[in-house]
Scaffold this motif. Structure first.
Motif, PDB file in Angstrom:
ATOM      1  N   GLN A  41       0.854  -1.172   0.000  1.00 57.50           N
ATOM      2  CA  GLN A  41       0.000   0.000   0.000  1.00 57.50           C
ATOM      3  C   GLN A  41       0.898   1.234   0.000  1.00 57.50           C
ATOM      4  O   GLN A  41       2.107   1.135   0.211  1.00 57.50           O
ATOM      5  CB  GLN A  41      -0.944   0.018   1.203  1.00 57.50           C
ATOM      6  CG  GLN A  41      -0.252   0.144   2.545  1.00 57.50           C
ATOM      7  CD  GLN A  41      -1.241   0.069   3.705  1.00 57.50           C
ATOM      8  OE1 GLN A  41      -2.258  -0.610   3.646  1.00 57.50           O
ATOM      9  NE2 GLN A  41      -0.933   0.777   4.776  1.00 57.50           N
ATOM     10  N   ARG A  66      -4.781   1.655  -1.663  1.00 60.35           N
ATOM     11  CA  ARG A  66      -4.927   0.305  -1.145  1.00 60.35           C
ATOM     12  C   ARG A  66      -5.593  -0.573  -2.192  1.00 60.35           C
ATOM     13  O   ARG A  66      -6.242  -0.060  -3.126  1.00 60.35           O
ATOM     14  CB  ARG A  66      -5.716   0.285   0.169  1.00 60.35           C
ATOM     15  CG  ARG A  66      -4.929   0.848   1.354  1.00 60.35           C
ATOM     16  CD  ARG A  66      -5.620   0.555   2.675  1.00 60.35           C
ATOM     17  NE  ARG A  66      -5.737  -0.881   2.908  1.00 60.35           N
ATOM     18  CZ  ARG A  66      -6.420  -1.406   3.937  1.00 60.35           C
ATOM     19  NH1 ARG A  66      -7.035  -0.597   4.793  1.00 60.35           N
ATOM     20  NH2 ARG A  66      -6.499  -2.710   4.098  1.00 60.35           N
ATOM     21  N   CYS A  68      -7.672  -4.538  -3.161  1.00 61.96           N
ATOM     22  CA  CYS A  68      -8.358  -5.761  -2.738  1.00 61.96           C
ATOM     23  C   CYS A  68      -9.163  -6.322  -3.892  1.00 61.96           C
ATOM     24  O   CYS A  68      -9.799  -5.580  -4.646  1.00 61.96           O
ATOM     25  CB  CYS A  68      -9.268  -5.528  -1.540  1.00 61.96           C
ATOM     26  SG  CYS A  68     -10.845  -4.753  -1.928  1.00 61.96           S
ATOM     27  N   ASP A  81      -9.069   3.777   4.146  1.00 62.56           N
ATOM     28  CA  ASP A  81      -9.217   2.524   4.881  1.00 62.56           C
ATOM     29  C   ASP A  81     -10.673   2.083   5.026  1.00 62.56           C
ATOM     30  O   ASP A  81     -10.990   0.926   4.734  1.00 62.56           O
ATOM     31  CB  ASP A  81      -8.534   2.635   6.241  1.00 62.56           C
ATOM     32  CG  ASP A  81      -7.023   2.814   6.092  1.00 62.56           C
ATOM     33  OD1 ASP A  81      -6.459   2.353   5.089  1.00 62.56           O
ATOM     34  OD2 ASP A  81      -6.408   3.434   6.979  1.00 62.56           O
ATOM     35  N   PRO A  82     -11.603   2.933   5.458  1.00 62.39           N
ATOM     36  CA  PRO A  82     -12.987   2.463   5.558  1.00 62.39           C
ATOM     37  C   PRO A  82     -13.593   2.084   4.212  1.00 62.39           C
ATOM     38  O   PRO A  82     -14.394   1.144   4.139  1.00 62.39           O
ATOM     39  CB  PRO A  82     -13.737   3.629   6.201  1.00 62.39           C
ATOM     40  CG  PRO A  82     -12.834   4.799   6.119  1.00 62.39           C
ATOM     41  CD  PRO A  82     -11.450   4.274   6.069  1.00 62.39           C
ATOM     42  N   GLU A  85     -12.120  -1.371   3.328  1.00 60.57           N
ATOM     43  CA  GLU A  85     -12.623  -2.391   4.245  1.00 60.57           C
ATOM     44  C   GLU A  85     -14.059  -2.778   3.921  1.00 60.57           C
ATOM     45  O   GLU A  85     -14.435  -3.958   4.036  1.00 60.57           O
ATOM     46  CB  GLU A  85     -12.490  -1.898   5.683  1.00 60.57           C
ATOM     47  CG  GLU A  85     -11.036  -1.901   6.161  1.00 60.57           C
ATOM     48  CD  GLU A  85     -10.781  -1.010   7.351  1.00 60.57           C
ATOM     49  OE1 GLU A  85     -11.770  -0.490   7.927  1.00 60.57           O
ATOM     50  OE2 GLU A  85      -9.601  -0.811   7.710  1.00 60.57           O
ATOM     51  N   LYS A  86     -14.864  -1.829   3.476  1.00 67.41           N
ATOM     52  CA  LYS A  86     -16.234  -2.154   3.083  1.00 67.41           C
ATOM     53  C   LYS A  86     -16.246  -2.972   1.788  1.00 67.41           C
ATOM     54  O   LYS A  86     -17.068  -3.872   1.616  1.00 67.41           O
ATOM     55  CB  LYS A  86     -17.050  -0.868   2.935  1.00 67.41           C
ATOM     56  CG  LYS A  86     -17.406  -0.251   4.279  1.00 67.41           C
ATOM     57  CD  LYS A  86     -18.116   1.071   4.141  1.00 67.41           C
ATOM     58  CE  LYS A  86     -18.575   1.583   5.501  1.00 67.41           C
ATOM     59  NZ  LYS A  86     -17.481   1.708   6.472  1.00 67.41           N
ATOM     60  N   ILE A  88     -13.842  -5.033   0.876  1.00 65.97           N
ATOM     61  CA  ILE A  88     -13.390  -6.357   1.301  1.00 65.97           C
ATOM     62  C   ILE A  88     -14.541  -7.153   1.910  1.00 65.97           C
ATOM     63  O   ILE A  88     -14.661  -8.367   1.705  1.00 65.97           O
ATOM     64  CB  ILE A  88     -12.227  -6.225   2.316  1.00 65.97           C
ATOM     65  CG1 ILE A  88     -10.968  -5.705   1.613  1.00 65.97           C
ATOM     66  CG2 ILE A  88     -11.936  -7.563   2.992  1.00 65.97           C
ATOM     67  CD1 ILE A  88      -9.844  -5.326   2.572  1.00 65.97           C
ATOM     68  N   SER A  89     -15.430  -6.465   2.619  1.00 67.33           N
ATOM     69  CA  SER A  89     -16.554  -7.151   3.276  1.00 67.33           C
ATOM     70  C   SER A  89     -17.642  -7.570   2.294  1.00 67.33           C
ATOM     71  O   SER A  89     -18.578  -8.284   2.678  1.00 67.33           O
ATOM     72  CB  SER A  89     -17.153  -6.241   4.348  1.00 67.33           C
ATOM     73  OG  SER A  89     -17.904  -5.182   3.759  1.00 67.33           O
ATOM     74  N   SER A 100     -18.990   5.683   2.991  1.00 70.89           N
ATOM     75  CA  SER A 100     -17.804   6.151   3.704  1.00 70.89           C
ATOM     76  C   SER A 100     -17.621   7.660   3.576  1.00 70.89           C
ATOM     77  O   SER A 100     -17.283   8.342   4.549  1.00 70.89           O
ATOM     78  CB  SER A 100     -16.563   5.427   3.190  1.00 70.89           C
ATOM     79  OG  SER A 100     -16.679   4.031   3.387  1.00 70.89           O
TER      80      SER A 100
END
Length: 213
Positions: A41, A66, A68, A81-82, A85-86, A88-89, A100
Motif C-alpha cells: 500500500q 490500497r 483488494c 481505509d474504511p 474495508e467495506k 473487502i466485506s 464512507s
C-alpha cells in the motif's frame, strides 16, 4: 494556462487495457510530503525533518492507495481505509464510496477540503469517482476505455463528469503512471505537484509505485 486543482485522484485503463488508479498531491501549504510504498500500500507522510507539520494540520498524512480483490483505490485522506474495508466485506464499490464519504464528510480544516476517491476494478473495467464537498456528495461510475484516465480534484474540477478526463494516457507501468500524473498530458497544466502514487494491473495483481515531483 496553468491551474491549481489541489489533490487529484484518477482511474482508467492503460493503452494496452490494464487497470490503473493514481493519486497526486498538489499543495501550496504543505509541499514537504512524500509518497511511501510499504506492505503493498502507499501512504502520504511528511518528508524527513518536516514531521512537525502534523501538528499544524492532522489531515496531511494518510494511506492513499490500497488494493483488494482486483480493485485499486486512491484517495486524498483517511477515507481510504474504511472504503477498502467495506469493499473487502462484500459491499459494492459505489456503495462503499457513498457510505464512507458521507460518514466522514469533508475535512474540517480552514478550507473545508473535500474528500475525493477513485477506484478501478480490473475484473470489470469499471471506474468509480467520488467526492464529498461542503455542498454535495457525488459518486459516479464509468466504463473505462484503453488510454483514457478520468479524474476528480479537490478544487475547480471537483465533480465526476464527462469532461474531466485525459484520452492520451500513454503510461504502461505504475512508475510511468506516477510520472504522467505529475507532468504528462492534461496533468502538466496543473500547478504545484508534490508527489504521486499509482497502481497498475499486471494480469494477476497490481504493481505499485511512488514518486516525488
Amino acid at each position: 494556462m496553468s491551474i491549481y486543482l489541489g489533490r487529484i485522484v484518477a482511474a482508467g485503463l492503460t493503452r494496452d487495457g490494464k487497470a490503473v488508479a493514481a493519486y497526486r498531491v498538489s499543495s501550496r501549504s504543505f509541499p514537504n510530503r512524500t509518497a511511501n510504498l510499504k506492505d503493498n500500500q502507499i501512504s502520504i507522510i511528511p518528508r524527513p525533518g518536516c514531521e512537525g507539520d502534523l501538528a499544524k494540520n492532522p489531515y496531511i498524512a494518510y494511506n492513499c492507495v490500497r488494493l483488494c480483490n482486483g480493485v485499486a483505490l486512491a484517495t486524498n485522506g483517511s477515507q481510504t481505509d474504511p472504503i477498502i474495508e467495506k469493499i473487502i466485506s462484500g459491499m459494492s464499490v459505489r456503495d462503499a464510496f457513498a457510505l464512507s464519504l458521507l460518514a466522514m464528510d469533508y475535512e474540517k480544516d480552514h478550507l473545508d477540503t473535500p474528500r475525493i476517491a477513485a477506484a478501478v476494478d480490473a475484473n470489470t473495467g469499471i471506474t468509480t469517482l467520488g467526492i464529498i464537498r461542503k455542498d454535495a456528495l457525488l459518486v459516479r461510475q464509468f466504463v473505462a476505455k484503453p488510454g483514457e484516465i478520468r479524474f476528480v480534484s479537490t478544487y475547480e474540477m471537483n465533480r465526476p463528469c464527462d469532461e474531466n478526463f485525459d484520452d492520451g494516457f500513454d503510461a504502461l507501468t505504475a512508475q510511468e503512471s506516477c510520472e504522467y500524473v505529475i507532468r504528462g498530458g492534461r496533468f502538466a497544466e496543473f500547478e504545484h505537484p508534490v508527489t504521486a502514487a499509482a497502481a497498475v494491473w499486471n494480469g494477476s495483481a497490481y504493481d505499485l509505485a511512488a514518486q516525488d515531483a
